[in-house]
Scaffold this motif. Structure first.
Motif, PDB file in Angstrom:
ATOM      1  N   ALA A 150       0.811  -1.218   0.000  1.00 46.97           N
ATOM      2  CA  ALA A 150       0.000   0.000   0.000  1.00 46.97           C
ATOM      3  C   ALA A 150       0.845   1.270   0.000  1.00 46.97           C
ATOM      4  O   ALA A 150       0.464   2.276  -0.616  1.00 46.97           O
ATOM      5  CB  ALA A 150      -0.932  -0.006   1.212  1.00 46.97           C
ATOM      6  N   HIS A 151       1.987   1.242   0.652  1.00 46.62           N
ATOM      7  CA  HIS A 151       2.780   2.466   0.833  1.00 46.62           C
ATOM      8  C   HIS A 151       4.121   2.438   0.101  1.00 46.62           C
ATOM      9  O   HIS A 151       4.883   3.408   0.175  1.00 46.62           O
ATOM     10  CB  HIS A 151       3.027   2.703   2.329  1.00 46.62           C
ATOM     11  N   GLY A 152       4.423   1.354  -0.570  1.00 45.76           N
ATOM     12  CA  GLY A 152       5.722   1.242  -1.214  1.00 45.76           C
ATOM     13  C   GLY A 152       6.757   0.688  -0.249  1.00 45.76           C
ATOM     14  O   GLY A 152       6.447   0.361   0.894  1.00 45.76           O
ATOM     15  N   GLU A 153       7.993   0.586  -0.689  1.00 45.41           N
ATOM     16  CA  GLU A 153       9.021  -0.015   0.152  1.00 45.41           C
ATOM     17  C   GLU A 153       9.271   0.804   1.413  1.00 45.41           C
ATOM     18  O   GLU A 153       9.118   2.027   1.420  1.00 45.41           O
ATOM     19  CB  GLU A 153      10.321  -0.184  -0.629  1.00 45.41           C
ATOM     20  N   PHE A 154       9.639   0.103   2.469  1.00 47.93           N
ATOM     21  CA  PHE A 154       9.988   0.773   3.724  1.00 47.93           C
ATOM     22  C   PHE A 154      11.256   1.578   3.516  1.00 47.93           C
ATOM     23  O   PHE A 154      12.234   1.098   2.945  1.00 47.93           O
ATOM     24  CB  PHE A 154      10.227  -0.260   4.830  1.00 47.93           C
ATOM     25  N   LYS A 155      11.253   2.811   3.982  1.00 48.56           N
ATOM     26  CA  LYS A 155      12.454   3.647   3.934  1.00 48.56           C
ATOM     27  C   LYS A 155      13.232   3.558   5.238  1.00 48.56           C
ATOM     28  O   LYS A 155      14.427   3.846   5.278  1.00 48.56           O
ATOM     29  CB  LYS A 155      12.078   5.116   3.675  1.00 48.56           C
ATOM     30  N   SER A 156      12.552   3.176   6.313  1.00 52.30           N
ATOM     31  CA  SER A 156      13.178   3.060   7.625  1.00 52.30           C
ATOM     32  C   SER A 156      12.558   1.893   8.378  1.00 52.30           C
ATOM     33  O   SER A 156      11.354   1.622   8.235  1.00 52.30           O
ATOM     34  CB  SER A 156      12.999   4.355   8.431  1.00 52.30           C
ATOM     35  N   ILE A 157      13.365   1.212   9.175  1.00 49.48           N
ATOM     36  CA  ILE A 157      12.868   0.095   9.966  1.00 49.48           C
ATOM     37  C   ILE A 157      11.833   0.574  10.984  1.00 49.48           C
ATOM     38  O   ILE A 157      10.958  -0.196  11.422  1.00 49.48           O
ATOM     39  CB  ILE A 157      14.045  -0.617  10.683  1.00 49.48           C
ATOM     40  N   PHE A 158      11.884   1.851  11.340  1.00 46.73           N
ATOM     41  CA  PHE A 158      10.959   2.394  12.332  1.00 46.73           C
ATOM     42  C   PHE A 158       9.542   2.547  11.779  1.00 46.73           C
ATOM     43  O   PHE A 158       8.608   2.788  12.543  1.00 46.73           O
ATOM     44  CB  PHE A 158      11.479   3.731  12.866  1.00 46.73           C
ATOM     45  N   GLU A 159       9.374   2.404  10.462  1.00 48.16           N
ATOM     46  CA  GLU A 159       8.030   2.421   9.883  1.00 48.16           C
ATOM     47  C   GLU A 159       7.202   1.226  10.332  1.00 48.16           C
ATOM     48  O   GLU A 159       5.976   1.240  10.218  1.00 48.16           O
ATOM     49  CB  GLU A 159       8.119   2.448   8.354  1.00 48.16           C
ATOM     50  N   LEU A 160       7.853   0.197  10.845  1.00 46.11           N
ATOM     51  CA  LEU A 160       7.110  -0.954  11.367  1.00 46.11           C
ATOM     52  C   LEU A 160       6.155  -0.545  12.482  1.00 46.11           C
ATOM     53  O   LEU A 160       5.147  -1.209  12.723  1.00 46.11           O
ATOM     54  CB  LEU A 160       8.078  -2.020  11.890  1.00 46.11           C
TER      55      LEU A 160
END
Length: 325
Positions: A150-160
């Motif tokens: 939905a949002h594209g690839e994670f840019k940061s691990i903190f997006e979890l």
């Protein structure tokens, strides 16, 4: 039961019993109550020697050390080739992924971090691969994939942390890091300790080299739980032998300390052939520092423990953010 009554009643009789047998017979509490404070310093010389055959083993090590030349350790190289290992994976990672990961301008980007192949890239991992992480159920893995789509690839691990169901506790289990608003990546701890750029700390040869640059150190060995050398600097002559005996030595010392009611062993210092070594080990990785003097300060011990702790995190199974190709 095996001793004659006369032997036990004769005050001149000397009976030698191992510490392990005494503790197992009377219990650590009763033994501790009968030992004076002077003997509770837990002098390592009073414990069972961690080597099964100390005299023969040390003689062989010392003899080999004197005979070895300064040429590369061929046996170590051959062992790593025959047995695919984390050390081999680290070498391959730094040899092949540099071109695929461009350097970002400004702040460090997690997508530029070199990572070890054994870890899980949440931008490319499948459902089954995600479930290999601690605390990730099939339902949670599906949520991670849905968020990614939905949002594209994670840019940061903190997006979890944006995914419903992933709280501070589960985030720590998945990443080995603390969930904070500052989004302080744990790589920076080792980076700060050794003055290495965050995107290069998986280069264990570089880590070993930087540690030796610290005042008071002349060598370093990083090894795994099987006693296999992952990286070393300044210890070519003896690194393989030292790494091989560390798992057994630390296990035996830990067992003996438990018998006398002592706490967890943080570090162990041992002198071999006039050289002082300090070892800090966990279940996954051991860090052995070689000192250039015959004493070690509390500051040095704290530094070794902190560095080993961060290496244990670095080499653990955890999630990370990487490029999809």
């Amino acid at each position: 039961e095996c001793l004659a009554k006369e032997t036990l009643t004769n005050t001149d009789t000397k009976i030698d019993l191992s510490l392990r047998h005494v503790v197992e017979s009377v219990g650590p509490e009763r033994l501790a109550a009968r030992i004076t404070g002077e003997f509770r310093s837990y002098d390592i010389d009073r414990l069972v020697d961690p080597f099964e055959e100390p005299d023969d083993l040390l003689r062989k090590i010392i003899k080999k050390r004197k005979q070895q030349s300064r040429s590369p350790n061929a046996r170590q190289f051959a062992a790593m080739v025959q047995r695919p290992s984390l050390a081999e994976a680290v070498s391959e990672t730094h040899g092949t992924s540099a071109a695929a990961r461009k350097h970002a301008k400004g702040v460090d980007s997690e997508l530029n971090f070199h990572e070890l192949p054994g870890n899980i890239n949440i931008n490319a991992a499948s459902m089954d691969e995600l479930q290999a992480l601690k605390g990730v159920t099939r339902e949670r893995a599906a949520e991670i994939i849905a968020y990614r789509e939905a949002h594209g690839e994670f840019k940061s691990i903190f997006e979890l942390q944006h995914i419903p169901g992933i709280n501070k506790t589960s985030f720590r289990r998945i990443t080995g890091m603390t969930a904070t608003t500052k989004q302080y990546h744990r790589r920076r701890r080792l980076s700060g300790l050794l003055a290495i750029e965050p995107d290069k700390i998986t280069n264990l040869d570089l880590v070993a080299g930087q540690l030796v640059k610290k005042p008071g150190f002349s060598g370093c060995i990083i090894s795994d739980s099987d006693g296999l050398v992952l990286a070393q600097h300044g210890t070519e002559k003896l690194c393989e032998e030292i790494a091989a005996i560390i798992p057994r030595m630390m296990r035996r010392i830990g067992e003996d300390m438990k018998l006398i009611g002592a706490g967890r062993v943080g570090t162990v210092s041992i002198a071999i052939d006039g050289v002082l070594y300090t070892i800090a080990a966990s279940r996954t990785v051991a860090l052995t520092a070689v000192h250039d003097e015959h004493h070690v300060s509390e500051t040095d011990l704290a530094f070794i423990r902190k560095t080993q702790k961060e290496l244990a995190w670095l080499l653990s199974l955890r999630a990370y953010v990487g490029p999809t190709s």
